[in-house]
Design a protein around this motif. Structure first.
Motif, PDB file in Angstrom:
ATOM      1  N   ASP A  97     -10.457  48.733  16.312  1.00 50.82           N
ATOM      2  CA  ASP A  97      -9.697  47.522  15.990  1.00 50.82           C
ATOM      3  C   ASP A  97      -9.567  46.613  17.208  1.00 50.82           C
ATOM      4  O   ASP A  97      -9.696  45.397  17.105  1.00 50.82           O
ATOM      5  N   LYS A  98      -9.311  47.201  18.366  1.00 59.46           N
ATOM      6  CA  LYS A  98      -9.154  46.384  19.577  1.00 59.46           C
ATOM      7  C   LYS A  98     -10.478  45.752  19.997  1.00 59.46           C
ATOM      8  O   LYS A  98     -10.508  44.613  20.451  1.00 59.46           O
ATOM      9  N   ILE A  99     -11.567  46.486  19.836  1.00 59.71           N
ATOM     10  CA  ILE A  99     -12.871  45.931  20.209  1.00 59.71           C
ATOM     11  C   ILE A  99     -13.252  44.795  19.265  1.00 59.71           C
ATOM     12  O   ILE A  99     -13.821  43.790  19.699  1.00 59.71           O
ATOM     13  N   ASP A 100     -12.917  44.921  18.005  1.00 61.15           N
ATOM     14  CA  ASP A 100     -13.275  43.893  17.021  1.00 61.15           C
ATOM     15  C   ASP A 100     -12.354  42.685  17.057  1.00 61.15           C
ATOM     16  O   ASP A 100     -12.591  41.716  16.341  1.00 61.15           O
ATOM     17  N   THR A 101     -11.279  42.731  17.847  1.00 62.96           N
ATOM     18  CA  THR A 101     -10.329  41.628  17.903  1.00 62.96           C
ATOM     19  C   THR A 101     -10.607  40.754  19.114  1.00 62.96           C
ATOM     20  O   THR A 101     -10.729  41.254  20.224  1.00 62.96           O
ATOM     21  N   ASP A 102     -10.720  39.459  18.873  1.00 64.02           N
ATOM     22  CA  ASP A 102     -10.863  38.516  19.970  1.00 64.02           C
ATOM     23  C   ASP A 102     -10.370  37.147  19.503  1.00 64.02           C
ATOM     24  O   ASP A 102     -10.575  36.785  18.346  1.00 64.02           O
ATOM     25  N   ILE A 103      -9.713  36.436  20.399  1.00 64.46           N
ATOM     26  CA  ILE A 103      -9.202  35.108  20.073  1.00 64.46           C
ATOM     27  C   ILE A 103      -9.567  34.150  21.191  1.00 64.46           C
ATOM     28  O   ILE A 103      -9.871  34.577  22.309  1.00 64.46           O
ATOM     29  N   GLU A 104      -9.519  32.869  20.869  1.00 65.14           N
ATOM     30  CA  GLU A 104      -9.752  31.850  21.884  1.00 65.14           C
ATOM     31  C   GLU A 104      -8.865  30.649  21.564  1.00 65.14           C
ATOM     32  O   GLU A 104      -8.825  30.194  20.412  1.00 65.14           O
ATOM     33  N   ILE A 105      -8.161  30.163  22.569  1.00 65.47           N
ATOM     34  CA  ILE A 105      -7.330  28.971  22.383  1.00 65.47           C
ATOM     35  C   ILE A 105      -8.232  27.769  22.557  1.00 65.47           C
ATOM     36  O   ILE A 105      -8.832  27.583  23.617  1.00 65.47           O
TER      37      ILE A 105
ATOM     38  N   GLY B  18     -13.180  37.148  16.892  1.00 63.36           N
ATOM     39  CA  GLY B  18     -13.577  38.549  16.724  1.00 63.36           C
ATOM     40  C   GLY B  18     -14.137  38.789  15.338  1.00 63.36           C
ATOM     41  O   GLY B  18     -14.348  37.869  14.558  1.00 63.36           O
ATOM     42  N   ARG B  19     -14.389  40.046  15.032  1.00 59.69           N
ATOM     43  CA  ARG B  19     -14.934  40.398  13.724  1.00 59.69           C
ATOM     44  C   ARG B  19     -13.869  40.877  12.755  1.00 59.69           C
ATOM     45  O   ARG B  19     -14.149  41.136  11.598  1.00 59.69           O
ATOM     46  N   LYS B  20     -12.640  41.021  13.235  1.00 64.42           N
ATOM     47  CA  LYS B  20     -11.566  41.558  12.411  1.00 64.42           C
ATOM     48  C   LYS B  20     -10.690  40.430  11.882  1.00 64.42           C
ATOM     49  O   LYS B  20     -10.396  39.480  12.589  1.00 64.42           O
ATOM     50  N   THR B  21     -10.282  40.539  10.627  1.00 64.27           N
ATOM     51  CA  THR B  21      -9.322  39.598  10.063  1.00 64.27           C
ATOM     52  C   THR B  21      -7.951  39.925  10.640  1.00 64.27           C
ATOM     53  O   THR B  21      -7.502  41.068  10.594  1.00 64.27           O
ATOM     54  N   LEU B  22      -7.314  38.902  11.210  1.00 60.59           N
ATOM     55  CA  LEU B  22      -6.038  39.096  11.893  1.00 60.59           C
ATOM     56  C   LEU B  22      -4.886  38.688  11.004  1.00 60.59           C
ATOM     57  O   LEU B  22      -5.040  37.884  10.080  1.00 60.59           O
ATOM     58  N   THR B  23      -3.730  39.216  11.312  1.00 62.11           N
ATOM     59  CA  THR B  23      -2.534  38.822  10.586  1.00 62.11           C
ATOM     60  C   THR B  23      -1.906  37.616  11.275  1.00 62.11           C
ATOM     61  O   THR B  23      -1.880  37.543  12.499  1.00 62.11           O
TER      62      THR B  23
ATOM     63  N   VAL C 222      -2.353  29.446   9.339  1.00 58.51           N
ATOM     64  CA  VAL C 222      -3.812  29.323   9.329  1.00 58.51           C
ATOM     65  C   VAL C 222      -4.143  27.962   8.733  1.00 58.51           C
ATOM     66  O   VAL C 222      -3.595  27.571   7.702  1.00 58.51           O
ATOM     67  N   THR C 223      -5.028  27.230   9.410  1.00 59.80           N
ATOM     68  CA  THR C 223      -5.256  25.824   9.033  1.00 59.80           C
ATOM     69  C   THR C 223      -5.860  25.671   7.646  1.00 59.80           C
ATOM     70  O   THR C 223      -5.584  24.694   6.967  1.00 59.80           O
ATOM     71  N   ASP C 224      -6.669  26.608   7.193  1.00 61.57           N
ATOM     72  CA  ASP C 224      -7.233  26.473   5.849  1.00 61.57           C
ATOM     73  C   ASP C 224      -6.388  27.161   4.781  1.00 61.57           C
ATOM     74  O   ASP C 224      -6.753  27.186   3.615  1.00 61.57           O
ATOM     75  N   GLY C 225      -5.268  27.751   5.180  1.00 63.72           N
ATOM     76  CA  GLY C 225      -4.339  28.343   4.226  1.00 63.72           C
ATOM     77  C   GLY C 225      -4.663  29.763   3.819  1.00 63.72           C
ATOM     78  O   GLY C 225      -3.847  30.425   3.195  1.00 63.72           O
ATOM     79  N   GLY C 226      -5.839  30.263   4.125  1.00 61.05           N
ATOM     80  CA  GLY C 226      -6.213  31.621   3.738  1.00 61.05           C
ATOM     81  C   GLY C 226      -5.874  32.613   4.827  1.00 61.05           C
ATOM     82  O   GLY C 226      -5.089  32.317   5.720  1.00 61.05           O
ATOM     83  N   PRO C 227      -6.476  33.798   4.760  1.00 63.26           N
ATOM     84  CA  PRO C 227      -6.264  34.771   5.834  1.00 63.26           C
ATOM     85  C   PRO C 227      -6.934  34.309   7.123  1.00 63.26           C
ATOM     86  O   PRO C 227      -7.851  33.482   7.096  1.00 63.26           O
ATOM     87  N   TRP C 228      -6.487  34.842   8.240  1.00 61.71           N
ATOM     88  CA  TRP C 228      -6.995  34.447   9.549  1.00 61.71           C
ATOM     89  C   TRP C 228      -8.268  35.240   9.838  1.00 61.71           C
ATOM     90  O   TRP C 228      -8.289  36.182  10.612  1.00 61.71           O
ATOM     91  N   ARG C 229      -9.347  34.839   9.173  1.00 58.61           N
ATOM     92  CA  ARG C 229     -10.635  35.524   9.295  1.00 58.61           C
ATOM     93  C   ARG C 229     -11.393  35.053  10.524  1.00 58.61           C
ATOM     94  O   ARG C 229     -11.009  34.090  11.179  1.00 58.61           O
ATOM     95  N   ASP C 230     -12.509  35.707  10.749  1.00 60.24           N
ATOM     96  CA  ASP C 230     -13.418  35.340  11.833  1.00 60.24           C
ATOM     97  C   ASP C 230     -13.847  33.887  11.679  1.00 60.24           C
ATOM     98  O   ASP C 230     -14.301  33.485  10.599  1.00 60.24           O
ATOM     99  N   GLY C 231     -13.677  33.104  12.717  1.00 63.99           N
ATOM    100  CA  GLY C 231     -14.087  31.713  12.703  1.00 63.99           C
ATOM    101  C   GLY C 231     -13.024  30.742  12.228  1.00 63.99           C
ATOM    102  O   GLY C 231     -13.210  29.537  12.352  1.00 63.99           O
ATOM    103  N   THR C 232     -11.918  31.225  11.707  1.00 62.94           N
ATOM    104  CA  THR C 232     -10.863  30.322  11.264  1.00 62.94           C
ATOM    105  C   THR C 232      -9.855  30.099  12.388  1.00 62.94           C
ATOM    106  O   THR C 232      -9.776  30.868  13.340  1.00 62.94           O
ATOM    107  N   VAL C 233      -9.081  29.046  12.235  1.00 65.43           N
ATOM    108  CA  VAL C 233      -8.152  28.616  13.276  1.00 65.43           C
ATOM    109  C   VAL C 233      -6.718  28.717  12.755  1.00 65.43           C
ATOM    110  O   VAL C 233      -6.447  28.362  11.604  1.00 65.43           O
ATOM    111  N   ALA C 234      -5.846  29.201  13.618  1.00 70.92           N
ATOM    112  CA  ALA C 234      -4.416  29.240  13.307  1.00 70.92           C
ATOM    113  C   ALA C 234      -3.681  28.298  14.256  1.00 70.92           C
ATOM    114  O   ALA C 234      -4.044  28.175  15.424  1.00 70.92           O
ATOM    115  N   GLU C 235      -2.683  27.636  13.721  1.00 74.29           N
ATOM    116  CA  GLU C 235      -1.884  26.721  14.532  1.00 74.29           C
ATOM    117  C   GLU C 235      -0.583  27.406  14.904  1.00 74.29           C
ATOM    118  O   GLU C 235       0.187  27.804  14.036  1.00 74.29           O
TER     119      GLU C 235
END
Length: 153
Positions: free
Chosen positions: A46-54, A80-85, A109-122
């Motif tokens: 889980d930790k390896i699959d998690t990555d974020i970028e501001i 990352g490759r993991k869907t985050l909460t 989450v800007t698109d309203g769905g889950p915080w998946r890979d490639g999506t942005v959260a505000e």
């Protein structure tokens, strides 16, 4: 003659009981060790699959609203490759080294769905900052940390 056979049989049975006890103890310990390795490897995966970028622009005036609500707005991308909460109770935010409680910031989450890979959260953080200084915000999600530095004019 018969006495030798009986004593040999008793020793054989005693040796078998001791061997069975040792084998049972080893099987239990190996099973506990295997379960521990399985749970640790799952956490590590889980930790390896998690990555974020501001991805907010540190030079933009959109990061800090100094003439209104005095809040910090950051855009954080899941790289990352993991869907985050997007639950603020499981995310850690520090502003200038001070912990920000989950009551003091919101995540959407800007698109309203889950915080998946490639999506942005505000992240909207309620925090008053001094003007004319550099500030630092640290966001930690599942062990992945990203630091953002910006200047408030």
């Amino acid at each position: 003659m018969a006495g030798d056979s009986v004593s040999t049989l008793i020793l054989f049975i005693a040796a078998m009981l001791v061997a069975a006890g040792v084998a049972g103890t080893l099987v239990t310990n190996v099973n506990d060790l295997s379960n521990s390795v399985d749970s640790q490897s799952g956490d590590m995966t889980d930790k390896i699959d998690t990555d974020i970028e501001i991805i907010s622009d540190p030079g933009s005036r959109a990061v800090y609203n100094s003439s209104g609500a005095e809040n910090i707005t950051l855009l954080v991308k899941n790289t990352g490759r993991k869907t985050l909460t997007a639950d603020s109770t499981v995310l850690d935010v520090l502003v200038n080294g001070s912990y920000v409680s989950s009551d003091e910031f919101t995540v959407a989450v800007t698109d309203g769905g889950p915080w998946r890979d490639g999506t942005v959260a505000e992240f909207e953080i309620s925090r008053s900052l001094a003007t004319g200084e550099e500030h630092r915000v640290s966001v930690t999600v599942n062990g992945a940390e990203e630091v953002f530095e910006f200047y408030v004019p």
